[in-house]
Design a protein around this motif. Structure first.
Motif, mmCIF file in Angstrom:
data_model
loop_
_atom_site.group_PDB
_atom_site.id
_atom_site.type_symbol
_atom_site.label_atom_id
_atom_site.label_comp_id
_atom_site.label_asym_id
_atom_site.label_seq_id
_atom_site.Cartn_x
_atom_site.Cartn_y
_atom_site.Cartn_z
ATOM 1 N N VAL A 250 0.846 -1.198 0.000
ATOM 2 C CA VAL A 250 0.000 0.000 0.000
ATOM 3 C C VAL A 250 0.878 1.243 0.000
ATOM 4 O O VAL A 250 0.651 2.199 -0.753
ATOM 5 N N LEU A 251 1.940 1.211 0.810
ATOM 6 C CA LEU A 251 2.874 2.331 0.882
ATOM 7 C C LEU A 251 3.539 2.567 -0.475
ATOM 8 O O LEU A 251 3.687 3.706 -0.924
ATOM 9 N N SER A 252 3.924 1.462 -1.155
ATOM 10 C CA SER A 252 4.552 1.585 -2.476
ATOM 11 C C SER A 252 3.600 2.220 -3.480
ATOM 12 O O SER A 252 4.002 3.058 -4.284
ATOM 13 N N PHE A 253 2.319 1.796 -3.429
ATOM 14 C CA PHE A 253 1.332 2.357 -4.350
ATOM 15 C C PHE A 253 1.190 3.857 -4.136
ATOM 16 O O PHE A 253 1.137 4.631 -5.091
ATOM 17 N N VAL A 254 1.142 4.262 -2.864
ATOM 18 C CA VAL A 254 0.998 5.686 -2.554
ATOM 19 C C VAL A 254 2.196 6.460 -3.116
ATOM 20 O O VAL A 254 2.043 7.521 -3.725
ATOM 21 N N LEU A 255 3.401 5.885 -2.927
ATOM 22 C CA LEU A 255 4.606 6.549 -3.431
ATOM 23 C C LEU A 255 4.581 6.670 -4.946
ATOM 24 O O LEU A 255 4.931 7.697 -5.508
ATOM 25 N N LEU A 256 4.181 5.572 -5.618
ATOM 26 C CA LEU A 256 4.124 5.556 -7.077
ATOM 27 C C LEU A 256 3.155 6.630 -7.569
ATOM 28 O O LEU A 256 3.437 7.356 -8.527
ATOM 29 N N LEU A 257 2.028 6.729 -6.877
ATOM 30 C CA LEU A 257 1.027 7.744 -7.227
ATOM 31 C C LEU A 257 1.620 9.142 -7.090
ATOM 32 O O LEU A 257 1.438 9.999 -7.948
ATOM 33 N N LEU A 258 2.376 9.326 -6.005
ATOM 34 C CA LEU A 258 3.006 10.619 -5.727
ATOM 35 C C LEU A 258 4.001 10.987 -6.824
ATOM 36 O O LEU A 258 4.021 12.119 -7.310
ATOM 37 N N ILE A 259 4.828 10.008 -7.222
ATOM 38 C CA ILE A 259 5.824 10.252 -8.279
ATOM 39 C C ILE A 259 5.120 10.635 -9.572
ATOM 40 O O ILE A 259 5.504 11.589 -10.254
#
Lengths: 273, 284
Positions: A250-259
């Motif tokens: 979930v954390l990775s998805f949030v980061l990917l979205l942010l990028i």
């Protein structure tokens, strides 16, 4: 017109079909398994697993070390990108190529090399009165190594395409070099620096190979989250491993979205209105 | 007077000499400590106990088995992900369709996910307690803790490399060349071989080199699915880990030095490609 011309080129259904099939089997299905397996847990069990003190300590360490390494790389990565694009010095091509080493060197090789260097009687470790290897500082060093090219290689192209005229205008309007940098150059660089930081940070959160050797892996002290998953797997605790993996995913998805948001925002800024 | 003016303009877009020297020194020192020193230490430690130990370490049956397995995995993974990369870039850049950005994000996803989690997903699918684990056991098919598992995990981790290089490249090249070729009567296959491929060859090679380097060196994902069976399912990085944990440092670093030479060759080829094609340095 565009529709018509696009239809001339063959292979649409074949290439799209193959791409979708390949991505579904290799990426979607495996990742779905993590969420699917988590659903088999009760909420109470799930919550207990992911908030266990040892797991909580690992989030803090992974997050903190990735953040610290990312910040170190933002500072030195930007300076290195600047020096590589603006200044001339001997062996510049070799130095530039060297920046890619962390991308090319297997993480396990980097891990054992850094551990040997920074162990208490290693080449570098002997000069410090405190321990570096087997402490959080060692973890930060390994993550700095892994993340450096991300910042340098995202900032470098922006600096290369930066127009000298903007700087000349700024200077001729009376700004000194420091003002030109902070008011003219830095705002243009900032999105690239932020993207580089996010990429390095995302990679550092999940990094395993280079960290396990230097970390020492003591519970509550130097245990990163990917190692928690690994340890649970070795104890055949698949359910527990999956629960912690869900949190990281979930954390990775949030980061990917942010990028993607940063890139979308910067691209939009440069589009002609 | 004119000269003095020019000098001033020149200076105004450059830092004072002392700042330039300081920044260069800081950069070189940082790179020396963080990149050069580890690289040098690998070779020094590898030869610490002399040539004989070095040769013995890299010709040990377990080391040779690890080298063979790593090469085998790479030979399977790189072509598969290359074909995928070409197919993905072809449909994404030559056609317009809905949800294209979603597809690009999906292709990027393996970069954002911890390799350990990548390995875990294949255990959940094919492991003994996995979704189809029982069926696999009944039919005597081994995936996890065997070659297919290692290949799958490596495929997952290196999936985006070729596609990520080709998509931006083919996007800037557009579709006019292919359209001209097709309307002149060439088949789709011929168009790809004689028109598209020459246009993308450097980008393609670039992606393949990066994919290759990661496939050889992948540790976390492979570590989860391999089962660490010596001489059987140990890749080179896993073999290094075992040697290191047994305190056979010279042997561990000997194998590591082989992988470092591969990494250096990778960087050299990457730079030659950048120089030949005028590509900007990039990567992931």
């Amino acid at each position: 017109m565009k529709e018509k011309s696009a239809a001339i080129i063959p292979g649409f259904s074949l290439s799209l079909g193959y791409t979708l099939l390949y991505v579904s089997i290799l990426v979607l299905l495996p990742i779905a398994m993590i969420f699917f397996n988590t659903l088999s847990m009760s909420w109470g069990d799930f919550w207990k697993t992911i908030t266990h003190p040892r797991v909580m300590a690992s989030y803090k360490l992974s997050f903190g070390a990735a953040l610290a390494a990312g910040l170190v790389n933002v500072v030195f990565g930007t300076v290195i990108a600047w020096v590589l694009t603006r200044y001339r010095f001997p062996f510049k091509r070799i130095v530039d190529g060297l920046v890619d080493l962390p991308f090319a060197l297997p993480t396990a090789v980097a891990g054992i090399a850094l551990t040997t260097l920074y162990s208490p009687n290693g080449w570098l470790g002997q000069f410090f009165s405190f321990k570096i290897a087997f402490t959080p500082i060692g973890i930060i060093i390994a993550l700095t190594f892994i993340g450096l090219p991300f910042v340098v290689r995202t900032v470098q192209p922006v600096l290369q395409s930066f127009s000298q005229e903007a700087e000349e205008t700024s200077a001729s309007l009376g700004a000194n070099r420091f003002q030109t940098f902070t008011k003219v150059i830095f705002p243009e660089l900032f999105p690239a620096i932020l993207t580089g930081f996010s990429l390095a940070f995302a990679r550092a959160l999940g990094e395993y190979g280079s960290v396990v050797f230097i970390a020492g892996n003591m519970p509550m002290k130097t245990e990163i989250t990917p190692l928690i998953i690994m340890t649970k797997l070795e104890q055949y605790d698949y359910v527990g491993a999956t629960a912690v993996a869900t949190v990281m995913l979930v954390l990775s998805f949030v980061l990917l979205l942010l990028i993607n948001l940063i890139q979308w925002y910067t691209n939009r800024k440069f589009l002609p209105s | 007077m004119i000269e003095a003016n020019q000098l001033k303009v020149y200076r105004a877009t450059e830092e004072p000499r002392i700042v330039r020297i300081a920044l260069t020194a800081v950069s070189l020192l940082f790179l020396a400590v963080f990149l050069v020193l580890p690289l040098v230490s690998i070779f020094v430690t590898a030869f610490q106990k002399g040539w004989e130990t070095y040769i013995a370490s890299i010709t040990h049956p377990d080391a040779l088995a690890a080298i063979k397995l790593t090469l085998l995995v790479t030979i399977i993974v790189v072509p598969l992900n290359t074909i995928f990369g070409i197919a993905a870039a072809w449909c994404i850049t030559k056609f317009s369709f809905k949800r294209k950005n979603l597809l690009i994000t999906l292709i990027d996803l393996p970069f954002a996910i911890s390799p350990v989690i990548a390995g875990l997903t294949f255990i959940l699918l094919f492991g003994a307690q996995g979704l189809i684990g029982e069926w696999l056991m009944m039919n005597d098919i081994k995936i996890v803790f065997a070659l297919p598992g290692i290949v799958l995990a490596t495929l997952f981790v290196t999936l985006p490399f070729v596609a990520r290089e080709l998509i931006p490249l083919m996007q800037t090249q557009g579709t006019t060349d292919e359209e001209a070729s097709i309307s002149l009567g060439a088949s789709g296959f011929k168009t790809f071989i004689y028109v598209t491929l020459p246009n993308i060859k450097w980008g393609l090679l670039y992606g393949m080199i990066l994919c290759n380097a990661r496939a050889i060196g992948e540790f976390g994902a492979v570590s989860v699915v391999s089962g660490h069976i010596r001489g059987m399912t140990n890749t080179m990085p896993l073999h290094i880990e075992i040697l290191y944990n047994e305190y056979q440092f010279a042997a561990a670093f000997a194998v590591a030095s082989l992988m470092s030479i591969l990494a250096i060759i990778t960087i050299i080829i990457k730079n030659i490609i950048e120089w030949k094609s005028g590509l900007q340095g990039g990567g992931h």
